[in-house]
Enzyme design. Structure first.
Site, PDB file in Angstrom:
ATOM      1  N   SER A 190      -5.477   5.893   0.375  1.00 40.86           N
ATOM      2  CA  SER A 190      -4.896   4.636  -0.110  1.00 40.86           C
ATOM      3  C   SER A 190      -4.792   4.648  -1.644  1.00 40.86           C
ATOM      4  O   SER A 190      -4.035   5.425  -2.214  1.00 40.86           O
ATOM      5  CB  SER A 190      -5.716   3.447   0.399  1.00 40.86           C
ATOM      6  OG  SER A 190      -5.090   2.228   0.106  1.00 40.86           O
ATOM      7  N   HIS A 196      -2.283  -2.572   4.069  1.00 41.44           N
ATOM      8  CA  HIS A 196      -1.597  -1.609   4.932  1.00 41.44           C
ATOM      9  C   HIS A 196      -1.103  -2.224   6.247  1.00 41.44           C
ATOM     10  O   HIS A 196      -1.328  -1.687   7.331  1.00 41.44           O
ATOM     11  CB  HIS A 196      -2.492  -0.396   5.190  1.00 41.44           C
ATOM     12  CG  HIS A 196      -2.854   0.335   3.934  1.00 41.44           C
ATOM     13  ND1 HIS A 196      -1.921   1.021   3.189  1.00 41.44           N
ATOM     14  CD2 HIS A 196      -4.033   0.438   3.268  1.00 41.44           C
ATOM     15  CE1 HIS A 196      -2.523   1.527   2.126  1.00 41.44           C
ATOM     16  NE2 HIS A 196      -3.797   1.177   2.147  1.00 41.44           N
TER      17      HIS A 196
END
Length: 324
Positions: free
Chosen positions: A80, A198
């Site tokens: 990420s 996400h």
């Protein structure tokens, strides 16, 4: 976090913290070392703080131990936010640009769900046995069955035994309940995060990142970077910005990214940053691999001592052979 590096390595780590602090207009270093934890944990602060500390560790490795990313590494990857760390580490994006981007990323993620008044959630699930494929399939069914306005998606596939789901509070609760009832998940742990990362609720943040990335110079990485979105190396620098935009709303394909590396015969991993979560995941999944976690100045000293011992032993063996 990182203060031991800052004080012990003024020619490497301190310069990184100071550069990041200046890029964001000051107060970042003070916040990391002296600020309230509740403020530091806000995603717009946590993201540049983690990125800065991670790169500070890398710079110390480079300056003190002659670590060379281009020579030592076959691939670079980050989870990420960590993908930005990988881009800085491989000289694809400058540190100054990266900390500005992740500060914006954090702010945009929080803003994207500001009108939902806390009715969003993320939850980590322990996957039972070999049920990851069934869990993924079930998530598609669950998503389609939710009432209008409710949402749940796979945010992270971290390993064969851990995933994270993200969405509205009701959507996440429903998915957790169904997956546990089916026997695909052993338990669920709610995560204390400020936004449902996400998932498609982050589309507004993705739009903001798309505009910001248009103004940033992105070079070809000196080492192939495995993308969170595709679980494969970037094919060219031109697609990096597009995939970083997609990453905001897409599943972090961490398990498949590591699997890609394993299929290329990688069995040694160096994990650096302020935490050992990824290293622990790797150790559990691949207990026979060499996995080293570097999080503090003491870790770096330990690595230095290990390298020095190897050199001393090598010299000793050479002298012994010469005497024979």
């Amino acid at each position: 976090m990182g203060k031991d590096l800052y004080t012990r390595y003024p020619q490497s780590a301190k310069q990184v913290f100071d550069e990041a602090d200046e890029a964001l207009g000051g107060n970042l270093v003070k916040l990391i070392f002296e600020g309230q934890q509740s403020k530091l944990k806000l995603t717009e602060n946590a993201q540049p703080a983690i990125l800065t500390t991670s790169i500070a560790i890398l710079r110390v490795l480079e300056h003190e131990l002659d670590f060379d990313v281009a020579k030592a590494c076959t691939y670079a990857l980050g989870h990420s936010l960590g993908e930005y760390t990988a881009l800085v580490a491989t000289k694809s994006i400058s540190l100054t640009d990266a900390v500005k981007l992740v500060r914006l990323r954090g702010e945009a993620m929080t803003k994207a769900v500001a009108d939902r008044q806390g009715q969003t959630a993320m939850s980590a699930l322990v996957v039972r046995g070999d049920h990851l494929p069934e869990l993924e399939y079930s998530m598609d069914e669950i998503r389609a069955s939710l009432p209008p306005g409710e949402l749940v998606e796979l945010a992270n596939i971290n390993s064969t035994f851990q995933v994270v789901i993200s969405g509205t509070s009701k959507g996440v609760d429903e998915a957790s309940r169904i997956l546990q009832r089916k026997g695909f998940a052993a338990r669920a742990v709610d995560l204390p995060v400020s936004a449902p990362f996400h998932c498609s609720l982050m589309q507004e943040a993705a739009n903001a990142m798309e505009e910001a990335l248009k103004t940033v110079e992105i070079k070809k990485p000196i080492v192939d970077i495995v993308s969170n979105v595709t679980a494969k190396p970037y094919s060219n620098p031109e697609e990096i910005a597009s995939l970083l935009v997609q990453q905001v709303t897409s599943t972090v394909e961490w398990n498949r990214s590591i699997d890609y590396c394993k299929k290329q015969d990688i069995d040694e991993f160096l994990c650096f940053g302020p935490g050992k979560v990824l290293a622990n995941l790797l150790k559990k999944e691949y207990p026979l691999d060499k996995i080293r976690s570097i999080t503090t100045a003491d870790d770096i000293d330990g690595l230095y001592d290990e390298l020095k011992l190897k050199i001393d032993n090598s010299v000793s063996r050479t002298q012994e052979n010469s005497s024979k």
